[in-house]
Write a protein that holds these residues in place. Sequence first.
Motif, mmCIF file in Angstrom:
data_model
loop_
_atom_site.group_PDB
_atom_site.id
_atom_site.type_symbol
_atom_site.label_atom_id
_atom_site.label_comp_id
_atom_site.label_asym_id
_atom_site.label_seq_id
_atom_site.Cartn_x
_atom_site.Cartn_y
_atom_site.Cartn_z
ATOM 1 N N SER A 209 3.494 24.270 63.905
ATOM 2 C CA SER A 209 2.130 23.866 64.265
ATOM 3 C C SER A 209 2.112 23.080 65.565
ATOM 4 N N GLN A 210 3.110 22.247 65.808
ATOM 5 C CA GLN A 210 3.151 21.498 67.065
ATOM 6 C C GLN A 210 3.290 22.419 68.275
ATOM 7 N N ALA A 211 4.003 23.530 68.088
ATOM 8 C CA ALA A 211 4.252 24.444 69.211
ATOM 9 C C ALA A 211 3.033 25.281 69.578
ATOM 10 N N SER A 212 2.000 25.295 68.728
ATOM 11 C CA SER A 212 0.876 26.209 68.938
ATOM 12 C C SER A 212 0.182 25.998 70.282
ATOM 13 N N GLU B 280 4.967 29.336 73.669
ATOM 14 C CA GLU B 280 4.697 30.683 73.174
ATOM 15 C C GLU B 280 5.394 30.859 71.832
ATOM 16 N N ARG B 281 4.722 31.527 70.908
ATOM 17 C CA ARG B 281 5.303 31.787 69.594
ATOM 18 C C ARG B 281 5.237 33.282 69.293
ATOM 19 N N GLY B 282 6.102 33.743 68.409
ATOM 20 C CA GLY B 282 6.081 35.156 68.046
ATOM 21 C C GLY B 282 6.996 35.443 66.883
ATOM 22 N N ASN B 283 7.105 36.725 66.551
ATOM 23 C CA ASN B 283 7.943 37.127 65.417
ATOM 24 C C ASN B 283 9.087 38.047 65.838
ATOM 25 N N ARG B 284 9.496 37.950 67.109
ATOM 26 C CA ARG B 284 10.635 38.717 67.597
ATOM 27 C C ARG B 284 11.672 37.765 68.164
ATOM 28 N N PRO B 285 12.936 37.925 67.785
ATOM 29 C CA PRO B 285 13.968 37.001 68.272
ATOM 30 C C PRO B 285 14.321 37.242 69.724
ATOM 31 N N ARG B 286 14.711 36.178 70.392
ATOM 32 C CA ARG B 286 15.274 36.274 71.728
ATOM 33 C C ARG B 286 16.219 35.097 71.906
ATOM 34 N N VAL C 136 13.744 29.229 69.068
ATOM 35 C CA VAL C 136 13.964 28.451 67.856
ATOM 36 C C VAL C 136 13.365 29.206 66.673
ATOM 37 N N MET C 137 14.186 29.480 65.663
ATOM 38 C CA MET C 137 13.710 30.059 64.416
ATOM 39 C C MET C 137 13.204 28.911 63.540
ATOM 40 N N ALA C 138 11.921 28.927 63.221
ATOM 41 C CA ALA C 138 11.306 27.856 62.445
ATOM 42 C C ALA C 138 11.153 28.287 60.991
ATOM 43 N N PHE C 139 11.886 27.633 60.105
ATOM 44 C CA PHE C 139 11.861 27.958 58.677
ATOM 45 C C PHE C 139 10.722 27.212 57.983
ATOM 46 N N ARG C 140 10.130 27.847 57.003
ATOM 47 C CA ARG C 140 9.142 27.194 56.159
ATOM 48 C C ARG C 140 9.849 26.354 55.087
ATOM 49 N N PRO C 141 9.210 25.311 54.579
ATOM 50 C CA PRO C 141 9.786 24.607 53.424
ATOM 51 C C PRO C 141 9.942 25.566 52.250
ATOM 52 N N VAL D 84 10.242 32.291 56.814
ATOM 53 C CA VAL D 84 10.279 31.845 58.213
ATOM 54 C C VAL D 84 8.883 31.968 58.819
ATOM 55 N N HIS D 85 8.462 30.927 59.576
ATOM 56 C CA HIS D 85 7.204 31.012 60.325
ATOM 57 C C HIS D 85 7.315 32.055 61.427
ATOM 58 N N GLY D 86 8.384 31.952 62.223
ATOM 59 C CA GLY D 86 8.574 32.825 63.376
ATOM 60 C C GLY D 86 9.465 32.138 64.388
ATOM 61 N N PHE D 87 9.299 32.512 65.670
ATOM 62 C CA PHE D 87 10.150 32.003 66.744
ATOM 63 C C PHE D 87 9.311 31.236 67.760
ATOM 64 N N ILE D 88 9.876 30.137 68.235
ATOM 65 C CA ILE D 88 9.269 29.332 69.290
ATOM 66 C C ILE D 88 10.085 29.564 70.552
ATOM 67 N N TYR D 89 9.416 30.011 71.624
ATOM 68 C CA TYR D 89 10.108 30.377 72.857
ATOM 69 C C TYR D 89 10.014 29.223 73.860
ATOM 70 N N GLY D 90 11.164 28.658 74.169
ATOM 71 C CA GLY D 90 11.196 27.473 75.005
ATOM 72 C C GLY D 90 10.732 27.691 76.422
ATOM 73 N N ASP D 91 10.868 28.919 76.963
ATOM 74 C CA ASP D 91 10.477 29.157 78.353
ATOM 75 C C ASP D 91 9.015 29.557 78.483
ATOM 76 N N GLY D 92 8.324 29.667 77.368
ATOM 77 C CA GLY D 92 6.906 30.011 77.413
ATOM 78 C C GLY D 92 6.627 31.481 77.647
ATOM 79 N N ALA D 93 7.655 32.299 77.785
ATOM 80 C CA ALA D 93 7.458 33.728 78.046
ATOM 81 C C ALA D 93 7.287 34.472 76.728
#
Length: 257
Positions: A63-66, A70-76, A80-85, A158-167
Amino acid sequence: MSKLIIPLAIGAALLGAPAIPLPSGAGGGALQARELPAYLQCVPYAREVSGVRIFGDAHTWWSQASSRYERGNRPRVGAVMAFRPHRKMKLGHVAAVSKVIDSRTVLLDHANWSPINGRRGQIERDVKAIDVSPGNDWSEVRVWYAPLQALGKTRWPVHGFIYGDGAPAARPRVVSPPTHVAVTRAPSRQFASAFDAIRGGASPAGYRQAKPLPPQRGYRQAKPLVPQQQESQRKSQGQRTGAQARDPIAQVLARYD
């Protein structure tokens, strides 16, 4: 303030170990905090290796990354892979992708996942995680667990992936195996003549065709299948093979289980 509290507070700050309050009046009011055993949490390690500057419990990262990443469901790589509780993992978990193997397999760098030598808070690098979601959207994964020396059996949400470079995330490219093998040397004349003879129905020079063995006593020779039986057998085998080929999760699990 008691002289004992100051060293404990400094130690907790330096080691990253949390301090928990004791009930009011415990220890005659002299000691107000107790230091837990020091170990590395997943959050500071994921922040260090990924460059994603988010603070707070792992379950809040998505939620903080929203509004920041950039967030998505494809790894790169680097995401960061964000796991749900889930179950006892009430605070969630975060891990950094170190390598993308294919559309269902990645390697992770993370901390405080597997207990190693009886100790929690250990760092694990380049450990496998596979996508076991029906839609290949990385909403459920299984992760390498050191005590088992294999993938764990739990399907972690898993929620999804957080992309640090914003791409935006790019779908990993799966390289197909080669469809043919190049011949680097011409076959010998002896091999070519033997092959031509077999293809033409004749026996190669220097070889005698073996006679069929007579049926042994006590055994009845199986009758050849009639065309209808042969067709039914081919369809049955084709259905089993086709079902396995259509299940990508079964193919991935077969490589690691």
